[in-house]
Motif scaffolding. Sequence first.
Motif, PDB file in Angstrom:
ATOM      1  N   THR A  70      -5.723  -0.944   0.383  1.00  0.00           N
ATOM      2  CA  THR A  70      -5.641  -2.309  -0.327  1.00  0.00           C
ATOM      3  C   THR A  70      -4.549  -2.204  -1.211  1.00  0.00           C
ATOM      4  O   THR A  70      -4.217  -3.264  -1.890  1.00  0.00           O
ATOM      5  N   ALA A  71      -3.631  -1.459  -1.573  1.00  0.00           N
ATOM      6  CA  ALA A  71      -2.546  -1.220  -2.492  1.00  0.00           C
ATOM      7  C   ALA A  71      -3.034  -1.119  -3.879  1.00  0.00           C
ATOM      8  O   ALA A  71      -2.369  -1.493  -4.768  1.00  0.00           O
ATOM      9  N   THR A  72      -4.179  -0.801  -4.349  1.00  0.00           N
ATOM     10  CA  THR A  72      -4.780  -0.659  -5.615  1.00  0.00           C
ATOM     11  C   THR A  72      -4.346   0.853  -5.939  1.00  0.00           C
ATOM     12  O   THR A  72      -4.189   1.755  -5.219  1.00  0.00           O
ATOM     13  N   ARG A  73      -4.218   0.922  -7.516  1.00  0.00           N
ATOM     14  CA  ARG A  73      -3.719   2.349  -7.871  1.00  0.00           C
ATOM     15  C   ARG A  73      -4.802   3.274  -7.625  1.00  0.00           C
ATOM     16  O   ARG A  73      -4.369   4.415  -7.374  1.00  0.00           O
ATOM     17  N   GLY A  88      -7.471   3.128  -5.124  1.00  0.00           N
ATOM     18  CA  GLY A  88      -7.797   3.433  -3.649  1.00  0.00           C
ATOM     19  C   GLY A  88      -7.023   3.934  -2.796  1.00  0.00           C
ATOM     20  O   GLY A  88      -7.508   4.674  -2.013  1.00  0.00           O
ATOM     21  N   ASP A  89      -5.734   3.882  -2.861  1.00  0.00           N
ATOM     22  CA  ASP A  89      -4.833   4.399  -2.088  1.00  0.00           C
ATOM     23  C   ASP A  89      -4.917   5.950  -2.058  1.00  0.00           C
ATOM     24  O   ASP A  89      -4.980   6.442  -0.980  1.00  0.00           O
ATOM     25  N   PRO A  90      -4.508   6.468  -3.371  1.00  0.00           N
ATOM     26  CA  PRO A  90      -4.765   7.864  -3.186  1.00  0.00           C
ATOM     27  C   PRO A  90      -5.953   8.518  -3.091  1.00  0.00           C
ATOM     28  O   PRO A  90      -5.903   9.814  -2.385  1.00  0.00           O
ATOM     29  N   PRO A 147       0.910  -1.107  -0.005  1.00  0.00           N
ATOM     30  CA  PRO A 147      -0.019  -0.050  -0.081  1.00  0.00           C
ATOM     31  C   PRO A 147       0.846   1.180   0.040  1.00  0.00           C
ATOM     32  O   PRO A 147       1.797   1.353   0.626  1.00  0.00           O
ATOM     33  N   PHE A 148       0.401   2.328  -0.849  1.00  0.00           N
ATOM     34  CA  PHE A 148       0.910   3.663  -0.844  1.00  0.00           C
ATOM     35  C   PHE A 148       2.400   3.759  -1.467  1.00  0.00           C
ATOM     36  O   PHE A 148       2.980   4.665  -1.562  1.00  0.00           O
ATOM     37  N   GLN A 149       2.813   2.639  -1.792  1.00  0.00           N
ATOM     38  CA  GLN A 149       4.396   2.510  -2.542  1.00  0.00           C
ATOM     39  C   GLN A 149       4.187   2.750  -3.914  1.00  0.00           C
ATOM     40  O   GLN A 149       3.355   2.446  -4.601  1.00  0.00           O
ATOM     41  N   VAL A 150       5.218   3.456  -4.545  1.00  0.00           N
ATOM     42  CA  VAL A 150       5.574   3.579  -5.779  1.00  0.00           C
ATOM     43  C   VAL A 150       5.605   2.274  -6.629  1.00  0.00           C
ATOM     44  O   VAL A 150       6.098   1.135  -6.170  1.00  0.00           O
TER      45      VAL A 150
END
Length: 417
Positions: free
Chosen positions: A308-311, A313-315, A226-229
């Motif tokens: 969730t680490a989705t593109r 959802g996180d932002p 999650p939140f990772q590049v």
Amino acid sequence: MSEAARRRVAVTGLGVVNPFGGDLLDFFARLMRGESAVRLYHHPASPSPLAQPAVSCPHFDAEAVLGRPLAGVCDRYSQLGVAAAFSAWEDAGLPRQNGGSDEYGVSWGTGVGGTLTFERGYADFYVHGKDRAHPLSIVLAMSNAAASHVAINLGLGSSCLTYSVACASSAVSIGEAMRRIQAGESELVVAGGSEAPLSFSVMRAWEAMRVVGQGDEETAYRACRPFQVGRTGLVLGEGAAALVLEDWEHAQARGARIYCELAGYGQSCDHTHLVKPDAYGQTRAMRLALREAGLDASEVGYVNAHGTATREGDPTEIEALRQIFGAHAENLLVSATKSMHGHLLGATGAMEALITVLALARGEVPPTAHLDEVSPDCQGVRHVMGKGLRGVPLKAALSNSFAFGGSNAVLAFKALS
């Protein structure tokens, strides 16, 4: 309900079935170390090869924990749920109810219920050529089975309710249990959720949405970031968590150990899109939870994010946090523990609520595992990275659960003063 009439709600018991196989405090200690339970999961009964990063509970032995008769009439999601509920009950220092209690109830959440029973039935008919279903198929698979088994085995007669609101299911179950206690309809409620979604059909369906984290045998443990590049998505997980919620005066009268107070609950609907999250809907849920808890945003020290680490959802969630917390967002501790225990779908809200309670009670905040470079669209909060933080003086914390269908549920907890 007037403020004068609303009863305070104490958290007096915690129970979990987790992928590491240890007890409650061992589970939390592993999270604090940033350990991941994600592995490349090879489905044992696939009609075609299936290997996907996921989280299972390989150490859980239903017959050893529940006994053969009870385990035999439960789908795996019910087995996990009953075990977590029993553990929370014991943690709360409660005796087994001999004749039952009409003042105690159950509130449970699940997203897919007895999917393993359904899949086994399809295999019996269409793969193995059987001409008769298992005689207990209906009662094994029904979504309220876990709650019913908890109620029957603990003698809880006040209420037995099941909520299915996708990934917000068990957060809603906890919030609605709080409502029952506040209204004086129950003195105590066992609230939580369970899920066993590692069936071939469910795993393939999530894979088809292209939101599942990627990894091979060597890298699967860090598939959920999650939140990772460069994050690639979520990982499915099985497990269960339960909280014993109790009228504050009732808990004090019996000398119960109180972890913290469940002080606020906010629920909202995005009403915009079936799967695309919406920051405005999420802010409304957080605002409602804070208002009910009597908290200013600046008093919240930690948020267990839905993350969730989705593109998309996180932002969206980070934007909602920035809107709610304003300048305080830069100091707000945020972590997404799904990076370690996986996404339990309908049970994830209860798992993360349990973790939030422990963080608040212990002054220890677990990290987002595998986060070493925050994506530009996820900045603006204080991400807990690598290892957990200890000795954190927390006054209040939030647990966020945001679901497909646009349903948002936020739980606000207060530390003991």
